[in-house]
Design a protein around this motif. Structure first.
Motif, PDB file in Angstrom:
ATOM      1  N   PRO A  25       0.869  -1.334   0.052  1.00 18.53           N
ATOM      2  CA  PRO A  25      -0.149  -0.589  -0.087  1.00 18.53           C
ATOM      3  C   PRO A  25       0.938   1.231  -0.395  1.00 18.53           C
ATOM      4  N   ILE A  26       0.384   2.394  -0.762  1.00 20.27           N
ATOM      5  CA  ILE A  26       0.925   4.135  -0.741  1.00 20.27           C
ATOM      6  C   ILE A  26       0.717   3.829   0.951  1.00 20.27           C
ATOM      7  N   ALA A  27       2.019   4.956   1.049  1.00 17.73           N
ATOM      8  CA  ALA A  27       1.897   5.460   2.751  1.00 17.73           C
ATOM      9  C   ALA A  27       0.669   6.646   3.110  1.00 17.73           C
ATOM     10  N   GLU A  28      -0.145   7.101   3.859  1.00 15.90           N
ATOM     11  CA  GLU A  28      -0.978   7.887   4.162  1.00 15.90           C
ATOM     12  C   GLU A  28      -0.335   9.483   3.663  1.00 15.90           C
ATOM     13  N   ARG A  29       1.229   9.895   3.965  1.00 15.91           N
ATOM     14  CA  ARG A  29       1.644  10.803   3.849  1.00 15.91           C
ATOM     15  C   ARG A  29       1.955  11.052   2.433  1.00 15.91           C
TER      16      ARG A  29
END
Length: 48
Positions: A25-29
């Motif tokens: 997954p892509i990090a929230e930031r």
């Protein structure tokens, strides 16, 4: 090497019928977000 924008703590892997599937997954930031920009006559939002 994996980019800093990926969430390496939540990587999952599955192996079925000879196929290895990785989910990274892509990090929230790193996700796009809306930022309010104020102008003298009101507020507008942009997506980015």
């Amino acid at each position: 090497m994996l980019a800093d924008t990926l969430d390496t703590e939540k990587i999952t892997a599955d192996y079925e019928a000879g196929v290895l599937t990785l989910r990274i997954p892509i990090a929230e930031r790193a996700k796009p977000r809306k930022i309010a920009i104020g102008r003298g006559d009101g507020r507008k939002q942009i997506s980015g």
